[in-house]
Design an enzyme around this catalytic site. Structure first.
Site, PDB file in Angstrom:
ATOM      1  N   MET A  12       0.848  -1.193   0.000  1.00  0.00           N
ATOM      2  CA  MET A  12       0.000   0.000   0.000  1.00  0.00           C
ATOM      3  C   MET A  12       0.886   1.246   0.000  1.00  0.00           C
ATOM      4  O   MET A  12       1.866   1.303   0.748  1.00  0.00           O
ATOM      5  CB  MET A  12      -0.922   0.014   1.220  1.00  0.00           C
ATOM      6  CG  MET A  12      -1.943  -1.099   1.265  1.00  0.00           C
ATOM      7  SD  MET A  12      -3.203  -0.839   2.554  1.00  0.00           S
ATOM      8  CE  MET A  12      -2.201  -0.928   4.048  1.00  0.00           C
ATOM      9  N   CYS A  14      -0.773   4.670  -0.717  1.00  0.00           N
ATOM     10  CA  CYS A  14      -1.536   5.920  -0.719  1.00  0.00           C
ATOM     11  C   CYS A  14      -2.945   5.679  -0.163  1.00  0.00           C
ATOM     12  O   CYS A  14      -3.310   4.540   0.157  1.00  0.00           O
ATOM     13  CB  CYS A  14      -1.635   6.483  -2.132  1.00  0.00           C
ATOM     14  SG  CYS A  14      -2.485   5.383  -3.278  1.00  0.00           S
ATOM     15  N   CYS A  17      -4.981   3.136  -1.995  1.00  0.00           N
ATOM     16  CA  CYS A  17      -4.690   1.761  -1.563  1.00  0.00           C
ATOM     17  C   CYS A  17      -5.509   1.408  -0.322  1.00  0.00           C
ATOM     18  O   CYS A  17      -6.009   0.283  -0.194  1.00  0.00           O
ATOM     19  CB  CYS A  17      -3.203   1.598  -1.282  1.00  0.00           C
ATOM     20  SG  CYS A  17      -2.135   1.839  -2.713  1.00  0.00           S
ATOM     21  N   TYR A  64      -2.323  -6.734  -3.350  1.00  0.00           N
ATOM     22  CA  TYR A  64      -1.429  -6.441  -2.238  1.00  0.00           C
ATOM     23  C   TYR A  64      -0.990  -7.743  -1.575  1.00  0.00           C
ATOM     24  O   TYR A  64      -1.540  -8.818  -1.841  1.00  0.00           O
ATOM     25  CB  TYR A  64      -2.113  -5.518  -1.227  1.00  0.00           C
ATOM     26  CG  TYR A  64      -2.627  -4.255  -1.870  1.00  0.00           C
ATOM     27  CD1 TYR A  64      -1.807  -3.138  -2.009  1.00  0.00           C
ATOM     28  CD2 TYR A  64      -3.927  -4.185  -2.381  1.00  0.00           C
ATOM     29  CE1 TYR A  64      -2.267  -1.984  -2.625  1.00  0.00           C
ATOM     30  CE2 TYR A  64      -4.393  -3.032  -3.011  1.00  0.00           C
ATOM     31  CZ  TYR A  64      -3.565  -1.941  -3.131  1.00  0.00           C
ATOM     32  OH  TYR A  64      -4.016  -0.815  -3.754  1.00  0.00           O
ATOM     33  N   CYS A 125     -13.750  24.426  25.967  1.00  0.00           N
ATOM     34  CA  CYS A 125     -14.188  25.025  24.702  1.00  0.00           C
ATOM     35  C   CYS A 125     -15.524  25.743  24.818  1.00  0.00           C
ATOM     36  O   CYS A 125     -15.626  26.925  24.499  1.00  0.00           O
ATOM     37  CB  CYS A 125     -14.255  23.965  23.615  1.00  0.00           C
ATOM     38  SG  CYS A 125     -14.739  24.653  22.012  1.00  0.00           S
ATOM     39  N   CYS A 130     -13.263  28.332  23.151  1.00  0.00           N
ATOM     40  CA  CYS A 130     -13.605  28.606  21.746  1.00  0.00           C
ATOM     41  C   CYS A 130     -14.903  29.382  21.586  1.00  0.00           C
ATOM     42  O   CYS A 130     -14.935  30.433  20.932  1.00  0.00           O
ATOM     43  CB  CYS A 130     -13.744  27.286  20.973  1.00  0.00           C
ATOM     44  SG  CYS A 130     -12.659  25.958  21.474  1.00  0.00           S
ATOM     45  N   CYS A 546      -8.321  35.984 -15.954  1.00  0.00           N
ATOM     46  CA  CYS A 546      -9.152  35.438 -14.878  1.00  0.00           C
ATOM     47  C   CYS A 546      -9.405  33.951 -15.105  1.00  0.00           C
ATOM     48  O   CYS A 546      -9.858  33.536 -16.184  1.00  0.00           O
ATOM     49  CB  CYS A 546     -10.490  36.168 -14.812  1.00  0.00           C
ATOM     50  SG  CYS A 546     -10.326  37.910 -14.408  1.00  0.00           S
ATOM     51  N   CYS A 547      -9.125  33.154 -14.100  1.00  0.00           N
ATOM     52  CA  CYS A 547      -9.383  31.709 -14.083  1.00  0.00           C
ATOM     53  C   CYS A 547      -8.517  30.928 -15.062  1.00  0.00           C
ATOM     54  O   CYS A 547      -8.692  29.701 -15.184  1.00  0.00           O
ATOM     55  CB  CYS A 547     -10.850  31.390 -14.358  1.00  0.00           C
ATOM     56  SG  CYS A 547     -11.977  32.116 -13.157  1.00  0.00           S
TER      57      CYS A 547
END
Length: 549
Positions: A12, A14, A17, A64, A125, A130, A546-547
């Site tokens: 594996m 990534c 995978c 695999y 929090c 937060c 643009c873009c």
């Protein structure tokens, strides 16, 4: 009966995978499958006596190489299995985000859970962190913007801010969220809350208000509290913390802020926006010292333009009180500078709440900072005890605490054998403009051994910043020079905390800067800045229409 297993898997590389292996195992009959290409393994739940050769064949057919299979037995005994003398499967010390995440995970698995809390539910929090701070920051920014204008033809107005009304509205919101997100969940999930302060009396027993409680597993989730440096005269002069500053119902004429990282910057700018004269005093050579240097410099410019005084490389030698004024003697570049203010906010960090927990009696080790020492699975030196959240010394972010709580409960009760993974972890400083980052900074990437390439895009090249007349800011990307994989991202600008999530996903899933540049980003959004920064690795974006890509 089901059992939890770990299967070694080679090959594996990534996240894709991970999905292939997990899918193959699910088709073969496994449940709760988690594949991890970085660790080269998959964990899964199967019926006791299941055909493991079938699981291995499924992995092999997916391309695999399956390896050793290990059974992961839960540590916590089953209270319904007979012969157990425990009162709960899981006893949690604390009542904040880590504690509730753990309790929910345990109750989802049908386990008996109790939380021990000596104060109000919800932890830092929702009560003093937060939620209340961001509620006040939003109000402060609104007051600041109302008194100024960025657009020709738009009038502005000034007037006194009723700070007491802001605090009352903040308190009302805190009460609502504490009830909805914490108190109401106790009955909804069916766990107990035991009022009082818990302490270990031996490795398997906690005492609360004279009651001795045994559990199959324990979780320490007691959080952290504001800490102050040992500056002569500081305690005698008196000072505000991140908690008490939220209760001020009048704007001080002058405020000195000791510490210019996230908390100090946010609260200092809040009072600056309300009209206070604010001085930031930071011992490091720049404010926001854990962010990219370019971000620190640009944010310092903003604060100075808004009227703040910023002292960096500054050591406070003494603090004295003269009537209602606190006076700081600060050494900067070998010279003494006097900073006088009616209020002093100390925002130099937080210390883990471990005092009085009886950790020595439990055989639970702490590190040099007093934080509970844990391994990658959040287990302590006592195999029956786990710890989660701020008390471990990890990043003091509510989403990290909740992640910890769920992971620790799964490991303690279900044998999940998961390990913490902070890849792409985001962070946000809610100043105006916001600071957000994810993954590694340039310095961290180099220290980790990467050959890096970087791109820095000023906000003046982002169309959204131009039309909004908010060009203070930048986007910085850090990538591996060989693989082009994105390692880190930083954003200073409006809505940076929202923009950064795209970078989180890119870093988490190993996306390259070329792939990021080729991804659609809506025009006239700050998120487009990520695309433009990625494009700038290979071309001059100032010469594009643009873009255009």
């Amino acid at each position: 009966m089901t059992v939890r297993m770990r299967l070694a898997v080679a090959g594996m590389t990534c996240e894709s995978c991970n999905r292939h292996v997990a899918g193959a195992l699910r088709v073969a009959g496994a449940a709760d499958v988690e594949a991890d290409w970085r660790r080269g393994e998959a964990t899964l739940t199967v019926d006791d006596g299941a055909d493991l050769d079938r699981m291995a064949a499924a992995v092999r057919d997916a391309g695999y190489t399956p390896g050793e299979v290990t059974r992961l037995d839960p540590v916590s005994p089953d209270r319904d299995g007979g012969g157990s003398d425990v009162d709960y499967d899981l006893l949690v010390l604390g009542g904040g985000s880590a504690a509730f995440a753990a309790a929910i995970t345990a109750r989802d698995a049908g386990r008996a859970v109790a939380l021990v809390e000596s104060g109000v539910l919800g932890g830092t929090c929702v009560n003093v962190g937060c939620v209340p701070s961001k509620a006040l920051l939003a109000a402060g920014e609104a007051a600041w913007q109302a008194a100024r204008h960025r657009f020709d033809g738009v009038p502005h107005a000034t007037g006194p801010v009723d700070v007491a009304a802001l605090v009352a509205a903040k308190d009302e919101l805190v009460g609502q969220l504490r009830q909805a997100k914490y108190a109401d969940l106790v009955d909804a999930y069916g766990f107990e809350v035991i009022a009082g302060r818990g302490r270990f009396v031996d490795p398997a027993t906690v005492e609360v208000a004279g009651r001795r409680i045994r559990a199959g597993a324990f979780l320490i989730a007691t959080g952290a509290s504001p800490a102050a440096p040992p500056v002569p005269g500081l305690a005698e002069a008196g000072y505000l913390t991140s908690t008490t500053a939220l209760e001020l119902k009048e704007t001080p004429r002058r405020l000195a802020v000791l510490g210019a990282n996230a908390v100090g910057l946010e609260l200092g700018q809040y009072f600056l926006h309300l009209g206070a004269e604010v001085s930031f005093v930071e011992v490091a050579d720049r404010i926001a010292p854990f962010e990219e240097p370019e971000v620190s410099a640009a944010l310092a410019e903003v604060l100075v333009e808004q009227g703040a005084r910023v002292l960096t490389g500054a050591r406070v030698r003494t603090v004295a009180r003269r009537g209602e004024v606190r006076v700081l003697d600060v050494e900067v570049d070998g010279e003494t500078v006097e900073v006088a203010a009616e209020e002093l906010l100390v925002a130099t960090g937080r210390s883990p709440n471990t005092a009085g927990l009886g950790l020595a009696a439990a055989g639970v080790a702490v590190d040099e900072r007093g934080a509970v020492a844990v391994d990658a699975g959040l287990r302590t030196s006592n195999p029956r005890v786990w710890a989660a959240g701020d008390v471990t010394g990890a990043a003091q972010l509510v989403y990290v605490s909740a992640y910890h709580g769920a992971l620790a409960a799964g490991n303690a009760l279900l044998g999940a054998d998961r390990r913490v993974d902070y890849t792409g972890l985001p962070r946000v400083i809610f100043t105006a403009p916001q600071v957000a980052g994810a993954g590694l900074t340039e310095a961290q990437a180099r220290a980790a051994g990467h050959e890096v390439k970087v791109a820095v895009l000023p906000a003046s090249e982002v169309p959204r910043a131009l039309v909004a007349r908010e060009t203070h800011g930048l986007v910085k990307l850090v990538a591996d020079a060989d693989s082009d994989r994105l390692l880190g991202a930083s954003v200073l600008g409006a809505g940076a905390g929202d923009v950064i999530q795209s970078a989180v996903l890119a870093i988490r899933h190993g996306i390259t800067t070329a792939e990021l540049a080729a991804t659609f980003h809506p025009y006239l959004t700050m998120a487009e800045g990520l695309k433009l920064a990625a494009l700038s690795f290979t071309r001059d974006v100032t010469t594009l229409s643009c873009c255009a890509a």
